[in-house]
Design a protein around this motif. Structure first.
Motif, mmCIF file in Angstrom:
data_model
loop_
_atom_site.group_PDB
_atom_site.id
_atom_site.type_symbol
_atom_site.label_atom_id
_atom_site.label_comp_id
_atom_site.label_asym_id
_atom_site.label_seq_id
_atom_site.Cartn_x
_atom_site.Cartn_y
_atom_site.Cartn_z
ATOM 1 N N UNK A 171 23.104 77.554 -21.308
ATOM 2 C CA UNK A 171 22.703 76.430 -20.467
ATOM 3 C C UNK A 171 23.764 76.223 -19.407
ATOM 4 N N UNK A 172 23.382 76.418 -18.172
ATOM 5 C CA UNK A 172 24.290 76.192 -17.064
ATOM 6 C C UNK A 172 24.145 74.755 -16.571
ATOM 7 N N UNK A 173 25.269 74.186 -16.162
ATOM 8 C CA UNK A 173 25.276 72.855 -15.584
ATOM 9 C C UNK A 173 25.939 72.910 -14.212
ATOM 10 N N UNK A 174 25.513 72.021 -13.346
ATOM 11 C CA UNK A 174 26.112 71.910 -12.024
ATOM 12 C C UNK A 174 26.232 70.426 -11.696
ATOM 13 N N UNK A 175 27.466 69.972 -11.572
ATOM 14 C CA UNK A 175 27.733 68.572 -11.267
ATOM 15 C C UNK A 175 28.135 68.445 -9.809
ATOM 16 N N UNK A 176 27.460 67.567 -9.104
ATOM 17 C CA UNK A 176 27.763 67.329 -7.695
ATOM 18 C C UNK A 176 28.610 66.075 -7.553
#
Length: 129
Positions: free
Chosen positions: A19-24
């Motif tokens: 599971x990849x996450x990307x926080x902006x």
């Protein structure tokens, strides 16, 4: 300063999941599309999936449909990519991207890297056979 930071990549055996996450940070993207691309060595950047702020999902090649799921949490300014039944050909650097414009666009717009204004640094996904 806007930043997108991916995490969750790694080494996994074929058939496994990540599971990849990307926080902006630096601005909110709650009303903007966000997406995932990947790039294998010697190849062009490939569209994987995107999600409109309204919830609509767009997926890339047939090879990822049914195995990858994009989702987002606007309250956390975060987009996810759940990858299941991973294959060696999924090995690549995975990049998160965000569209700076909030207007409506056709699905094809979101499949093009040039449509995105902000990019993360990428996270490596390696699938062993």
């Amino acid at each position: 300063q806007v930043q997108l930071v991916e995490s969750g990549g790694g080494l996994v055996q074929a058939g496994g999941s990540l599971r990849l996450s990307c926080v902006a940070s630096g601005r909110t993207f709650s009303r903007n599309a966000m997406g995932w691309f990947r790039q294998a060595p010697g190849e062009e950047r490939e569209f994987v999936a995107a999600m409109r702020w309204t919830g609509g999902r767009i997926y890339g090649s047939d090879s990822v449909k049914g195995r990858f799921t994009i989702s987002r949490d606007n309250a956390k300014n975060t987009v996810y990519l759940q990858m299941s039944n991973l294959k060696p050909e999924d090995t690549a650097v995975y990049y998160c991207a965000a569209d700076g414009d909030s207007g409506y666009a056709e699905n094809s717009y979101y499949t093009r890297p040039a449509s995105y204004d902000y990019w993360g640094q990428g996270t490596q996904v390696t699938v062993s056979s």
